[in-house]
Design an enzyme around this catalytic site. Structure first.
Site, mmCIF file in Angstrom:
data_model
loop_
_atom_site.group_PDB
_atom_site.id
_atom_site.type_symbol
_atom_site.label_atom_id
_atom_site.label_comp_id
_atom_site.label_asym_id
_atom_site.label_seq_id
_atom_site.Cartn_x
_atom_site.Cartn_y
_atom_site.Cartn_z
ATOM 1 N N SER A 113 0.842 -1.196 0.000
ATOM 2 C CA SER A 113 0.000 0.000 0.000
ATOM 3 C C SER A 113 0.875 1.242 0.000
ATOM 4 O O SER A 113 1.633 1.459 -0.941
ATOM 5 C CB SER A 113 -0.958 -0.028 1.200
ATOM 6 O OG SER A 113 -1.868 1.044 1.134
ATOM 7 N N THR A 114 0.829 2.050 1.061
ATOM 8 C CA THR A 114 1.593 3.301 1.103
ATOM 9 C C THR A 114 3.085 3.028 0.912
ATOM 10 O O THR A 114 3.666 2.217 1.614
ATOM 11 C CB THR A 114 1.378 4.020 2.441
ATOM 12 O OG1 THR A 114 -0.020 4.132 2.696
ATOM 13 C CG2 THR A 114 2.006 5.400 2.423
ATOM 14 N N HIS A 153 -2.722 -0.919 -3.312
ATOM 15 C CA HIS A 153 -3.877 -0.079 -3.041
ATOM 16 C C HIS A 153 -3.773 1.215 -3.841
ATOM 17 O O HIS A 153 -2.979 2.101 -3.516
ATOM 18 C CB HIS A 153 -3.973 0.254 -1.549
ATOM 19 C CG HIS A 153 -4.295 -0.938 -0.698
ATOM 20 N ND1 HIS A 153 -4.074 -0.969 0.659
ATOM 21 C CD2 HIS A 153 -4.826 -2.143 -1.006
ATOM 22 C CE1 HIS A 153 -4.451 -2.123 1.149
ATOM 23 N NE2 HIS A 153 -4.911 -2.868 0.166
ATOM 24 N N MET A 212 -0.145 0.900 5.303
ATOM 25 C CA MET A 212 -0.887 1.116 6.538
ATOM 26 C C MET A 212 -2.036 0.118 6.640
ATOM 27 O O MET A 212 -2.597 -0.305 5.643
ATOM 28 C CB MET A 212 -1.427 2.535 6.569
ATOM 29 C CG MET A 212 -2.135 2.895 7.862
ATOM 30 S SD MET A 212 -2.720 4.590 7.832
ATOM 31 C CE MET A 212 -3.636 4.629 9.369
ATOM 32 N N ASP A 254 -4.494 -5.116 5.971
ATOM 33 C CA ASP A 254 -4.869 -5.912 4.809
ATOM 34 C C ASP A 254 -3.736 -6.876 4.476
ATOM 35 O O ASP A 254 -2.577 -6.478 4.346
ATOM 36 C CB ASP A 254 -5.160 -4.990 3.615
ATOM 37 C CG ASP A 254 -5.851 -5.720 2.475
ATOM 38 O OD1 ASP A 254 -6.468 -6.764 2.729
ATOM 39 O OD2 ASP A 254 -5.776 -5.227 1.331
#
Length: 368
Positions: free
Chosen positions: A182-183, A209, A302, A305
Site C-alpha cells: 500500500s503506502t 492499493h 498502513m 490488509d
C-alpha cells in the site's frame, strides 16, 4: 504525547487552496501554517516555515509540483509531500512519477456535488494520509515533544503462531508469487519487480492499493523497467510464468483454477478491509488455487490488509515474507503479519526479490 502536524498547502487555484485547507483543518491534530500559489512560492514558504506535511498540486505555473518536490527534498528533507492529483491518465502518470521522486502519497481531487461535499471527500482521504504519516518512525534525535509520530503502542501478548496443516508444503514447491502493498508501494515495487528475471518460472500477482487509472500507469512504468512482463490484469487472463499481474484499481482480483491453468477474474465484489483491490481477497483465492505452493510478500503499507490472507497461506504451508520496519515507508501491514507470528523471513526491501526468486527457483528444480 504527539504534537500537531504543521502543513503548507501549495496550489495555483484559490478554490482548491480553500478546499484543501478546510479539509486539513477539520482533522484533529493538524494545523495549516501557510499556503502558496505555485511551486516557487511553495519552496520559499517551506524554507521559512519548515512544515511536517506539504500538499502539492501537480500542474502549476512557474514551477510544477514534481520539480518543486525534487527541490523540496533538499530544502526540507523531513517534510512529507502528498500530491493532489486528478483522476486522469496524465494525472496518474505524473503522480506515479512523483511517488518515484519521493512523494509520501497522493490524494485525488474531489468531485463532490457541492463545496461542502468536496471538502468532506478530501478530508476523508487526508485523514488516512495523516494517520499513515504518524506511523513513520521519529527521526534520529527527535524527542516526544518534537516528533509528530504517535506514541508507541503498549506491548502486546506474545502472538500465537499459526502452524502449517497436513496440506502444507509439498517438497517446498512454489507455483506462484503474490505481493501485497500500500503506502510506499510504487517505489517498493520498483525495487522488487525489475530485479526478477524474464524467465521467472512462476506468475506474480500484485495488489497495490490504488484507484482506477493509476494501476494501469503503474503497470506500464514497471513493465518499462523490468525484464519480466508487467500488465494490469483483465478478466479472463490465464496466469503465465514470467508475467506480473497488477490488480486494477477499484476491482478485486480473484484466481480460479481450471483444468489446465489458473484464470484471473476481475470483479466488483465488496471491499475487504475497506480495500478494493484487497490483499486478503487475492491471497485467499490464491490458496484455493495453489494450496501451500505459494510464496507471498507483504510490503510497506498502513492497516492490516493481508493478515487474514497470510493466516490461510500459513495454514496451507506456504511461504510468507515481510518487509522490515527500517525500509518500510509505513510499517503497518508487514508489522501485523510479523506480530501474528506468520512471517518466516523479515527482510529489508533490497533483499526481498532475491528471496522470492530463491523460493520460485527451488520449486522449479523440484518439478524437473
Amino acid at each position: 504525547m504527539t504534537r500537531s502536524i504543521n502543513c503548507i498547502v501549495v496550489d495555483d487555484s484559490a478554490l482548491s487552496r480553500k478546499i484543501v485547507r478546510t479539509a486539513l483543518e477539520s482533522i484533529p491534530g493538524v494545523e495549516v501554517i501557510g499556503v502558496a500559489r505555485d511551486g516557487l512560492d511553495g519552496l520559499e514558504r517551506c524554507k521559512e516555515l519548515k512544515p511536517d506535511l506539504v500538499t502539492m498540486d501537480l500542474e502549476m505555473p512557474r514551477m510544477d509540483g514534481i520539480e518543486a518536490l525534487r527541490q523540496l527534498r533538499t530544502i526540507c528533507p523531513d517534510a512529507a509531500v502528498v500530491m493532489v492529483s486528478g483522476l486522469t491518465s496524465a494525472g496518474a502518470e505524473s503522480t506515479n512519477q512523483a511517488l518515484r521522486a519521493g512523494a509520501f502519497d497522493f490524494v485525488l481531487k474531489p468531485v463532490g456535488k457541492d463545496l461542502d461535499d468536496s471538502i468532506r471527500i478530501l478530508a476523508e482521504q487526508l485523514t488516512e494520509k495523516v494517520a499513515a504519516l504518524r506511523m513513520r518512525p521519529c527521526p534520529a534525535g527527535a524527542t516526544p515533544a518534537t516528533c509528530i509520530c504517535a506514541a508507541s503502542a503498549p506491548a502486546e501478548a506474545k502472538p500465537q503462531v499459526v502452524q502449517p496443516t497436513a496440506m502444507g508444503r509439498s517438497e517446498n514447491e512454489v507455483r506462484a508469487i503474490c505481493i501485497g502493498v500500500s503506502t510506499g508501494g510504487p517505489v517498493a515495487l520498483q525495487t522488487v519487480i525489475p530485479t526478477l528475471p524474464a524467465d521467472l518460472p512462476v506468475p506474480v500477482f500484485i495488489v497495490q492499493h490504488m484507484p482506477p487509472v493509476f494501476t494501469k500507469s503503474l503497470a506500464e512504468q514497471l513493465d518499462r523497467l523490468s525484464r519480466l512482463r508487467v500488465v494490469e490484469a483483465s478478466d479472463g487472463m490465464h496466469a503465465t510464468a514470467g508475467v506480473a499481474y497488477i490488480a486494477p484499481g477499484g476491482f478485486q482480483m480473484k484466481l480460479e483454477p481450471n483444468l489446465t491453468n489458473v484464470t484471473i477474474r476481475i470483479n466488483q465484489d465488496p471491499p475487504v478491509n475497506n480495500a478494493r483491490p484487497s490483499v486478503d481477497y487475492l491471497f485467499q483465492s490464491a490458496v484455493q488455487c495453489y494450496g501451500g505452493k505459494l510464496a507471498v510478500a507483504v510490503l510497506t503499507g498502513m492497516g492490516n490488509d493481508g493478515l487474514g490472507g497470510c493466516e490461510r497461506v500459513k495454514r496451507a504451508g506456504g511461504h510468507i515474507i515481510t518487509q522490515d520496519a527500517e525500509t518500510s515507508v509505513v510499517y503497518g501491514m508487514p508489522r501485523c503479519v510479523n506480530e501474528a507470528g506468520l512471517s518466516e523471513a523479515v527482510l529489508p526491501l533490497g533483499r526481498i526479490a532475491d528471496k522470492l526468486l530463491q523460493l520460485a527457483s527451488q520449486g522449479a528444480r523440484l518439478c524437473r
